[in-house]
Scaffold this motif. Structure first.
Motif, short mmCIF file in Angstrom:
data_model
loop_
_atom_site.label_atom_id
_atom_site.label_comp_id
_atom_site.label_asym_id
_atom_site.label_seq_id
_atom_site.Cartn_x
_atom_site.Cartn_y
_atom_site.Cartn_z
N TRP A 69 0.61 -1.35 0.08
CA TRP A 69 0.08 0.01 -0.01
C TRP A 69 0.80 1.12 0.08
CZ3 TRP A 69 -4.23 0.34 -2.04
CH2 TRP A 69 -5.03 -1.14 -2.06
N ASN A 70 1.93 1.23 0.52
CA ASN A 70 2.99 2.53 0.40
C ASN A 70 3.37 2.49 -0.91
OD1 ASN A 70 3.04 3.28 3.26
ND2 ASN A 70 4.95 1.86 3.67
N CYS A 74 2.13 5.65 -3.46
CA CYS A 74 3.28 6.62 -4.38
C CYS A 74 2.69 6.99 -5.67
CB CYS A 74 4.31 6.03 -4.40
SG CYS A 74 5.53 5.86 -2.92
N PHE A 75 2.13 5.92 -6.29
CA PHE A 75 1.61 6.15 -7.81
C PHE A 75 0.19 6.86 -7.59
CE2 PHE A 75 4.33 2.20 -8.29
CZ PHE A 75 4.95 2.70 -9.28
N LEU A 76 -0.49 6.54 -6.71
CA LEU A 76 -1.81 7.28 -6.53
C LEU A 76 -1.57 8.62 -6.17
CD1 LEU A 76 -4.77 6.97 -6.40
CD2 LEU A 76 -4.86 6.62 -4.20
N GLY A 77 -0.72 9.05 -5.26
CA GLY A 77 -0.31 10.44 -5.14
C GLY A 77 0.16 11.23 -5.93
N ILE A 81 -1.96 14.20 -7.75
CA ILE A 81 -1.38 15.60 -7.69
C ILE A 81 -1.05 16.05 -9.14
CG2 ILE A 81 0.93 15.36 -7.78
CD1 ILE A 81 1.13 17.22 -5.31
N ASP A 82 -1.13 15.40 -10.08
CA ASP A 82 -0.97 15.55 -11.33
C ASP A 82 -2.17 15.97 -12.21
OD1 ASP A 82 1.71 15.29 -11.78
OD2 ASP A 82 2.07 13.37 -12.64
N THR A 83 -3.33 15.14 -11.68
CA THR A 83 -4.86 15.17 -12.09
C THR A 83 -5.70 16.51 -11.70
OG1 THR A 83 -4.82 12.90 -12.57
CG2 THR A 83 -6.78 14.18 -12.63
N PHE A 84 -5.47 16.63 -10.36
CA PHE A 84 -6.44 17.14 -9.30
C PHE A 84 -5.53 18.41 -8.66
CE2 PHE A 84 -8.44 13.13 -9.28
CZ PHE A 84 -9.77 13.70 -10.25
N GLY A 85 -4.35 18.39 -8.62
CA GLY A 85 -3.42 19.38 -7.85
C GLY A 85 -3.24 18.95 -6.41
#
Length: 129
Positions: A69-70, A74-77, A81-85
């Motif tokens: 999950w870590n 990392c990939f989800l974050g 951040i790229d998609t929604f800021g």
């Protein structure tokens, strides 16, 4: 535990507010408050419980799950951040933490016992439900 989780959600929302206000000191204060609240949530309790009560093979599975999950976060974050800021990412984390708070309040059972129970009959077996 539930109070700590609720305050974690509030601190993540505070990060979003201070980010929108462009107040870096407020963001740092909310991150510090988040870390403080994490100590009163279910986060560190998991590690204490696992080490004291589980077989080493179960500890391996829990460690693998944590590692997985870590990496996933990392990939989800990065995607969030790229998609929604940054504000969108912290809003998503705040919503997830708030959902977890309600879930814990509704479905998790309290396994503590009163000190008076132990003082009255210290030799009795205490069943955790």
């Amino acid at each position: 535990m539930v109070i700590g989780m609720g305050l974690m959600s509030l601190s993540l929302f505070g990060i979003v507010v201070f980010y929108q206000l462009q107040n870096s000191i407020g963001i740092i204060a909310m991150i510090g408050f988040y870390i403080f609240c994490f100590q009163g949530s279910m986060g560190p309790i998991t590690f204490i419980h696992v080490i004291e009560t589980c077989h080493p093979s179960q500890i391996g599975f829990v460690s693998f799950t944590l590692f997985f999950w870590n990496i996933a976060m990392c990939f989800l974050g990065t995607w969030l951040i790229d998609t929604f800021g940054a504000a969108g990412m912290f809003s998503f984390y705040s919503a997830c933490t708030l959902f977890g708070t309600f879930y814990m309040q509704i479905f998790a059972k309290d396994t503590t016992f009163a000190e008076d129970d132990w003082k009255i009959n210290p030799q009795s077996d205490i069943e955790l439900t």
